[in-house]
Write an enzyme that holds these catalytic residues in place. Structure first.
Site, PDB file in Angstrom:
ATOM      1  N   CYS A 346       0.789  -1.230   0.000  1.00  0.00           N
ATOM      2  CA  CYS A 346       0.000   0.000   0.000  1.00  0.00           C
ATOM      3  C   CYS A 346       0.826   1.287   0.000  1.00  0.00           C
ATOM      4  O   CYS A 346       0.516   2.190  -0.789  1.00  0.00           O
ATOM      5  CB  CYS A 346      -1.052   0.006   1.098  1.00  0.00           C
ATOM      6  SG  CYS A 346      -0.724  -1.030   2.504  1.00  0.00           S
ATOM      7  N   ARG A 375       7.455 -11.163   4.960  1.00  0.00           N
ATOM      8  CA  ARG A 375       7.238 -10.871   6.372  1.00  0.00           C
ATOM      9  C   ARG A 375       7.965 -11.916   7.185  1.00  0.00           C
ATOM     10  O   ARG A 375       7.887 -13.103   6.867  1.00  0.00           O
ATOM     11  CB  ARG A 375       5.746 -10.917   6.714  1.00  0.00           C
ATOM     12  CG  ARG A 375       4.952  -9.853   5.977  1.00  0.00           C
ATOM     13  CD  ARG A 375       3.469  -9.938   6.272  1.00  0.00           C
ATOM     14  NE  ARG A 375       2.771  -8.965   5.448  1.00  0.00           N
ATOM     15  CZ  ARG A 375       1.439  -8.879   5.371  1.00  0.00           C
ATOM     16  NH1 ARG A 375       0.679  -9.702   6.069  1.00  0.00           N
ATOM     17  NH2 ARG A 375       0.886  -7.971   4.611  1.00  0.00           N
ATOM     18  N   GLN A 393       0.689 -11.209  -3.109  1.00  0.00           N
ATOM     19  CA  GLN A 393      -0.726 -10.911  -2.921  1.00  0.00           C
ATOM     20  C   GLN A 393      -1.366 -10.512  -4.239  1.00  0.00           C
ATOM     21  O   GLN A 393      -0.730  -9.885  -5.075  1.00  0.00           O
ATOM     22  CB  GLN A 393      -0.897  -9.729  -1.960  1.00  0.00           C
ATOM     23  CG  GLN A 393      -0.364  -9.965  -0.566  1.00  0.00           C
ATOM     24  CD  GLN A 393      -0.452  -8.702   0.275  1.00  0.00           C
ATOM     25  OE1 GLN A 393      -0.180  -7.610  -0.201  1.00  0.00           O
ATOM     26  NE2 GLN A 393      -0.827  -8.868   1.531  1.00  0.00           N
ATOM     27  N   ASP A 395      -3.093  -8.042  -4.771  1.00  0.00           N
ATOM     28  CA  ASP A 395      -3.402  -6.850  -3.999  1.00  0.00           C
ATOM     29  C   ASP A 395      -3.938  -5.737  -4.901  1.00  0.00           C
ATOM     30  O   ASP A 395      -3.579  -5.663  -6.073  1.00  0.00           O
ATOM     31  CB  ASP A 395      -2.102  -6.368  -3.334  1.00  0.00           C
ATOM     32  CG  ASP A 395      -2.357  -5.451  -2.167  1.00  0.00           C
ATOM     33  OD1 ASP A 395      -3.527  -5.311  -1.765  1.00  0.00           O
ATOM     34  OD2 ASP A 395      -1.382  -4.877  -1.662  1.00  0.00           O
ATOM     35  N   HIS A 397      -5.465  -1.420  -4.410  1.00  0.00           N
ATOM     36  CA  HIS A 397      -5.944  -0.325  -3.575  1.00  0.00           C
ATOM     37  C   HIS A 397      -6.846   0.551  -4.418  1.00  0.00           C
ATOM     38  O   HIS A 397      -6.480   0.939  -5.523  1.00  0.00           O
ATOM     39  CB  HIS A 397      -4.775   0.448  -2.993  1.00  0.00           C
ATOM     40  CG  HIS A 397      -3.980  -0.392  -2.057  1.00  0.00           C
ATOM     41  ND1 HIS A 397      -2.875  -1.095  -2.460  1.00  0.00           N
ATOM     42  CD2 HIS A 397      -4.180  -0.715  -0.753  1.00  0.00           C
ATOM     43  CE1 HIS A 397      -2.414  -1.798  -1.438  1.00  0.00           C
ATOM     44  NE2 HIS A 397      -3.181  -1.590  -0.401  1.00  0.00           N
ATOM     45  N   LYS A 477     -12.372  -4.034   8.622  1.00  0.00           N
ATOM     46  CA  LYS A 477     -12.282  -4.836   7.402  1.00  0.00           C
ATOM     47  C   LYS A 477     -13.387  -5.874   7.298  1.00  0.00           C
ATOM     48  O   LYS A 477     -13.956  -6.308   8.290  1.00  0.00           O
ATOM     49  CB  LYS A 477     -10.914  -5.515   7.305  1.00  0.00           C
ATOM     50  CG  LYS A 477     -10.543  -6.411   8.461  1.00  0.00           C
ATOM     51  CD  LYS A 477      -9.105  -6.908   8.269  1.00  0.00           C
ATOM     52  CE  LYS A 477      -8.696  -7.843   9.397  1.00  0.00           C
ATOM     53  NZ  LYS A 477      -7.292  -8.252   9.332  1.00  0.00           N
ATOM     54  N   HIS A 523      -8.249  -1.211   0.796  1.00  0.00           N
ATOM     55  CA  HIS A 523      -7.289  -2.293   0.540  1.00  0.00           C
ATOM     56  C   HIS A 523      -8.135  -3.528   0.242  1.00  0.00           C
ATOM     57  O   HIS A 523      -9.057  -3.812   0.993  1.00  0.00           O
ATOM     58  CB  HIS A 523      -6.445  -2.605   1.771  1.00  0.00           C
ATOM     59  CG  HIS A 523      -5.753  -1.418   2.364  1.00  0.00           C
ATOM     60  ND1 HIS A 523      -4.392  -1.344   2.425  1.00  0.00           N
ATOM     61  CD2 HIS A 523      -6.223  -0.288   2.937  1.00  0.00           C
ATOM     62  CE1 HIS A 523      -4.044  -0.206   3.028  1.00  0.00           C
ATOM     63  NE2 HIS A 523      -5.139   0.453   3.343  1.00  0.00           N
TER      64      HIS A 523
END
Length: 642
Positions: A346, A375, A393, A395, A397, A477, A523
């Site tokens: 992000c 991570r 991911q 992912d 945004h 979320k 997100h």
RNA sequence: GCCGGGAUAGCUCAGUCGGUAGAGCGACUGAUUCGUAAUCAGUAGGUCGCAGGUUCGAUUCCUGUUCCCGGCACCA
């Protein structure tokens, strides 16, 4: 004194003195009394032995009902606790609830339990069941209970009464036979014999007192329990089935990937696994394109300054991989650059958003990335593909206005459901996670974010359950949970509302009136991570992927070497049509080849012998089907997707 | 990270109460050309996770360590 009892059918009956559920059941029929587990009294589950001392609407719950099962399991936990204390005096009891398939009980004891102890304990449990000890409920004043448990050396129980209970809370004690008791909310079965025999102790493990890693480590014993032996057997069979589907085993058997010590928590994708991965990635990419997303790619290594600004450095520093680079000397000072391997995408996406001046006309701006993140997950958390340290991911945004949150949420929910369906998952549930204790931003912002998300999810028309305090540190979320082929739930998708990051990283756009405004960031991910999702796919399909996902779709197997050239031609034809095909020209019997490719779960085996070569046909053998089909070579491609 | 268990051939696993190891499958070689879930024969393959210690001698016992497994805790 008169007590009026109303039955489910509306009939009423009066009693002159308090009456137990057992007596009521017996009054109806001895058969019912035998099958009864608990009784529902004004909507609350009560013990059958607890006198009903007020007017009530009641309903007898027999042991075959789901509510009874929870009581059976909870009873099993208590029988377990008694068995352990009989076998291992000095062991302290703590808590032992029912779980989804069984129960556990946490004990405080110096020595851990061994697998061998489990057998002994289980035998003792069966003995206690045979003794058929009556289980009775008593209500004690708090001080009496504290004193009792302290004298009995039960520190944890005493502590719980002092710290865990409200002073005016009713404290019930359940006595199991003459000499054993536990504090418990209940309800329980009338006697240990009612537990039955359909239980089994399954494993021992550590657990923390009150679920907190800072507290004492307890010894937990797990078991499973059911109302009937058949259900227990069915469960054990399901476990066996799940073991067979284990993606770590299948990953090796199907030559998809491996993980090794030199890169713990990271995946070496083999050709077949990577083909599967790319097939999935291309599918997702197409979906995102159709849904109006723009794909981007951002750096893996980013200076710590950005993570400090985003708040991640403060919150997740311990879980980030750091790269330090010596930048040489300047003015006699060693200069070092500290970069973090990005744990998420992000902040990088905000950097792209911040290039140039954005207009409200560009919103909603949907920025997607197949973002490789790393991570440093705690060692004990790692698990095959399901929990890794390096992952990608799906992912994205969405930069939008507060007003656009609802529409974007609705659109996202549609996209997600469509994708899950394509991927073979029909059942999806939604959880709403609101503000956690450890969070950024003031309550006013959280009120707005939660309100917007609630409105959005309601507009999307999705039923959801609350998951209190489980939100991200920057916002609430939605979590999307899918159910696999053998009934297991996996949380994959997520949508998070974030008012914080645009503020912290200074993202803004020019509004209609010419003023500068902060966008909201959503997100969102559908799969979560490719690694984990592929793990789920492997287990869901037991490695037998649908044709479109299968890394190797067709094996062309000649029966005799005379047909090798023809087999090669067939394979080339398939490949040209975009089918993932290979030949198997080994000098082996057709039986051998079929067995091998069937165990590798190849969707289609194309058998060609002299006959097929002469007639220019192909005999197709589809996975899981006995009968086969002989088709013209010119038409073979159409037949594959059938 | 915490508690417990484990690590032996590519895979699944046996074994050694301390005297440096074995099976099945797989791989390789040869023979076999055999029409729908294992053709036959032979060969190769192991610092018994890694590092120390005890011992005449350690894969075996002890300590440490790494990783894996089952939970717990964690999961932006």
């Amino acid at each position: 004194m008169s007590i009026e009892i109303t039955f489910p059918d509306g009939n009423k009956k009066s009693f002159d003195e308090p009456v137990t559920g057992l007596a009521i059941a017996q009054g109806i029929s001895p058969g019912l009394a035998k099958k009864a587990a608990v009784i529902e009294v004004n909507g609350e589950l009560w013990d059958l032995t607890r006198p009903i001392d007020r007017d009530a609407t009641v309903s007898i719950v027999t042991r075959d009902k789901p509510q009874a099962l929870e009581v059976i399991r909870h009873d099993a936990a208590h029988v377990l606790a008694q068995a352990v204390q009989e076998l291992f005096p000095g062991t302290q009891i703590t808590f032992g609830p029912a779980t989804e398939v069984g129960f556990y009980y946490d004990f405080a004891r110096e020595l851990p339990f061994t697998e061998a102890d489990l057998e002994k304990i289980e035998q003792k449990m069966r003995e206690i069941v045979k003794r058929d000890l009556p289980i009775t409920r008593e209500v004690w004043p708090h001080e009496v209970a504290v004193k009792h448990f302290e004298q009995a050396g039960e520190r944890f129980k005493a502590e719980w009464i002092r710290d865990g209970l409200a002073p005016d809370e009713e404290l019930s004690i359940y006595r199991q036979g003459e000499n054993w008791l536990d504090m418990c909310l209940g309800p329980h079965l009338p006697s240990t014999g009612k537990l039955g025999t359909a239980f089994k102790l399954t494993k021992v493990s550590g657990a923390y007192w009150r679920g907190d890693a800072n507290n004492a480590q307890l010894q937990r014993i797990y078991g499973v329990a059911f109302a009937t032996e058949d259900e227990l057997k069915a469960y054990l069979k399901m476990v066996e089935e799940a073991e067979k589907r284990d993606h770590r085993k299948l990953g090796r058997a199907l030559d998809l990937f491996h993980i090794q010590d030199e890169a713990v928590g990271q995946v070496f994708w083999h050709p077949k696994g990577w083909t599967l991965y790319r097939t999935l990635e291309n599918y997702v990419r197409r979906q995102l394109e159709d849904a109006g997303y723009d794909e981007v790619k951002t750096p893996l290594l980013v200076d710590r300054k950005l993570w400090e600004a985003s708040g991640h450095w403060e919150n997740y520093r311990k879980n980030m991989f750091i790269a330090e680079v010596d930048e040489g000397e300047q003015d006699g000072q060693q200069r070092k650059a500290v970069l973090a391997v990005k744990p998420m995408n992000c902040p990088c996406h905000v950097q792209i958003f911040r290039q140039g001046i954005r207009s409200y006309r560009e919103l909603p701006l949907r920025m997607a990335e197949f973002g490789a993140c790393h991570r440093y997950e705690p060692s004990g958390a790692l698990h095959g593909l399901m929990r890794v340290r390096g992952f990608v991911q799906d992912d994205a945004h969405i930069f939008c206005t507060e007003e656009q949150i609802s529409a974007e949420t609705v659109a996202f929910c549609d996209l997600l459901k469509r994708m899950y369906k394509d991927l073979g998952f029909e059942e999806v549930s939604v959880k709403f996670s609101d503000r956690p204790d450890n969070r950024a931003g003031d309550d006013a912002i959280w009120d707005r974010a939660e309100g917007a998300l609630r409105k959005a999810v309601e507009e999307a028309g999705l039923p959801y359950t609350m998951n209190p305090g489980e939100g991200a540190f920057y916002g609430p979320k939605l979590e999307f949970v899918l159910r696999d082929a053998i009934g297991r739930d996996w949380q994959c998708g997520t949508l998070q509302v974030d008012f914080m990051l645009p503020e912290r990283l200074d993202a803004e756009y020019v509004a209609e009136d010419g003023s500068r405004k902060r966008p909201v960031m959503l997100h969102r991910a559908v799969l979560g991570s490719f690694e984990r999702f592929i793990g789920i796919l492997i287990e869901n399909h037991a490695g037998a992927f649908p044709f479109w996902l299968a890394p190797l779709q067709v094996v062309v197997a000649p029966i005799v070497s005379d047909a090798d050239d023809y087999a090669t031609e067939v394979c080339e034809r398939l490949k040209r049509a975009g089918v993932r095909a290979e030949t198997d020209l080994r000098n082996e019997k057709i039986n051998y080849k079929i067995r091998e490719h069937a165990t590798h779960k190849i969707p289609v085996i194309a058998v060609v012998g002299r006959k097929e070569a002469e007639e220019r046909t192909v005999t197709l053998r589809f996975r899981g089907q006995e009968q086969q089909q002989t088709v013209k070579l010119d038409a073979v491609v159409e037949h594959l997707h059938a």
